[in-house]
Design a protein around this motif. Structure first.
Motif, mmCIF file in Angstrom:
data_model
loop_
_atom_site.group_PDB
_atom_site.id
_atom_site.type_symbol
_atom_site.label_atom_id
_atom_site.label_comp_id
_atom_site.label_asym_id
_atom_site.label_seq_id
_atom_site.Cartn_x
_atom_site.Cartn_y
_atom_site.Cartn_z
ATOM 1 N N GLN A 116 12.912 57.611 87.946
ATOM 2 C CA GLN A 116 12.576 57.694 86.530
ATOM 3 C C GLN A 116 11.173 58.267 86.392
ATOM 4 O OE1 GLN A 116 13.025 54.044 84.295
ATOM 5 N NE2 GLN A 116 11.855 54.816 82.553
ATOM 6 N N LYS A 130 17.953 63.065 76.074
ATOM 7 C CA LYS A 130 17.892 61.818 76.834
ATOM 8 C C LYS A 130 18.635 60.699 76.120
ATOM 9 C CE LYS A 130 13.547 62.887 79.186
ATOM 10 N NZ LYS A 130 12.122 62.534 79.353
ATOM 11 N N ARG A 131 18.522 60.651 74.784
ATOM 12 C CA ARG A 131 19.233 59.622 74.015
ATOM 13 C C ARG A 131 20.741 59.781 74.145
ATOM 14 N NH1 ARG A 131 15.043 60.404 70.347
ATOM 15 N NH2 ARG A 131 16.275 61.922 69.169
ATOM 16 N N ARG A 134 21.724 58.610 77.678
ATOM 17 C CA ARG A 134 21.646 57.151 77.786
ATOM 18 C C ARG A 134 22.773 56.479 77.011
ATOM 19 N NH1 ARG A 134 16.834 55.606 74.779
ATOM 20 N NH2 ARG A 134 18.317 55.655 73.050
ATOM 21 N N ASN A 146 17.660 54.529 81.780
ATOM 22 C CA ASN A 146 16.724 55.419 81.094
ATOM 23 C C ASN A 146 16.582 56.789 81.740
ATOM 24 O OD1 ASN A 146 15.766 53.509 79.028
ATOM 25 N ND2 ASN A 146 14.957 52.377 80.780
ATOM 26 N N ALA A 147 17.119 56.950 82.949
ATOM 27 C CA ALA A 147 16.910 58.203 83.680
ATOM 28 C C ALA A 147 18.243 58.846 84.064
ATOM 29 C CB ALA A 147 16.065 57.953 84.928
ATOM 30 N N ILE A 149 19.617 61.557 83.288
ATOM 31 C CA ILE A 149 19.663 62.995 83.564
ATOM 32 C C ILE A 149 18.771 63.384 84.747
ATOM 33 C CG2 ILE A 149 20.277 63.616 81.195
ATOM 34 C CD1 ILE A 149 17.393 64.466 80.740
ATOM 35 N N SER A 150 18.185 62.406 85.399
ATOM 36 C CA SER A 150 17.331 62.691 86.554
ATOM 37 C C SER A 150 18.170 63.154 87.734
ATOM 38 C CB SER A 150 16.540 61.439 86.960
ATOM 39 O OG SER A 150 15.850 61.659 88.172
#
Length: 230
Positions: A116, A130-131, A134, A146-147, A149-150
């Motif tokens: 993250q 990101k929203r 998530r 929270n991550a 798309i990492s």
């Protein structure tokens, strides 16, 4: 535990060396695989001249996308590999932070560990992407991450081998995250001090984020249909 890092690289001649420099001396990394995905710059030359016994690389003449590059890397894995790490080629020296997502998997804290990033130094308008990522994962799994798309991820090998193929496009991480949680594996997120090329607020940046949004929506709908039928 034997740990292999796979790095898909496309036109990263300016950063791939420093990315490799950051991880080559990490004792817990046993193998580094770089797949040059049809770069038009000198990424190939950098790899050919790089001196590291851990390094293996593959050069593709045509750009086939990140998903195909990762699949080639998986085929090149040492048979001893127990942990597989996906890492982007543009992290530069901050790639050294990868140890933070490797150790929780080695220690049995999780089956997959995701990096993250801290908030970007400049506003890039990524909030809505990101929203969506998530919320798509939460809607289908009940897990808040929270991550999602990492692309910096460490997997137990048996997890990554459950995938028949690696999806392409910007929704790949979201789709994989949904599958991993649906299969019952444990995911942990760890805050890292990594940086990469940030998407700006110019026209190309907004187009990029628009594509990400559409890709994530598409794969989220596909996964909802797929898992709804099981």
């Amino acid at each position: 535990m034997f740990t292999s890092v796979i790095i898909p690289a496309y036109n990263e001649e300016s950063r791939i060396k420093s990315t490799l420099d950051g991880i080559k001396d990490i004792e817990k990394i046993d193998e580094i695989i770089v797949v040059d995905d049809g770069s038009s710059d000198n990424t190939k030359k950098v790899l050919e001249s790089y001196n590291c016994e851990k390094l293996k690389f593959h050069i593709q003449n045509l750009n086939k996308g990140k998903g195909r590059a990762l699949e080639i890397g998986l085929k090149m894995l040492d048979s001893r590999a127990e942990i597989v790490v996906f890492l982007d080629g543009d992290l530069g020296s901050t790639s050294v932070e990868v140890i933070k997502i490797i150790e929780p998997v080695i220690n049995g804290e999780c089956d997959v560990c995701i990096a993250q990033f801290r908030p970007a130094s400049k506003k890039g308008g990524m909030g809505f992407v990101k929203r969506l990522a998530r919320d798509s994962v939460y809607k289908q799994t009940g897990v808040i991450l929270n991550a999602t798309i990492s692309g910096q991820r460490a997997f137990k090998r048996q997890v990554i081998e459950k995938f028949e193929s690696i999806p392409d496009g910007y929704g790949v991480e979201v789709g994989m995250t949904i599958d991993i949680l649906k299969w019952g594996y444990r995911i942990k997120e760890v805050i890292v001090d990594m940086t990469h090329n940030e998407t700006g607020r110019d026209l190309s940046g907004f187009i990029h984020r628009g594509k990400q949004y559409l890709h994530i929506r598409k794969i989220a709908k596909a996964k909802e249909k797929e898992w709804g039928n099981k």
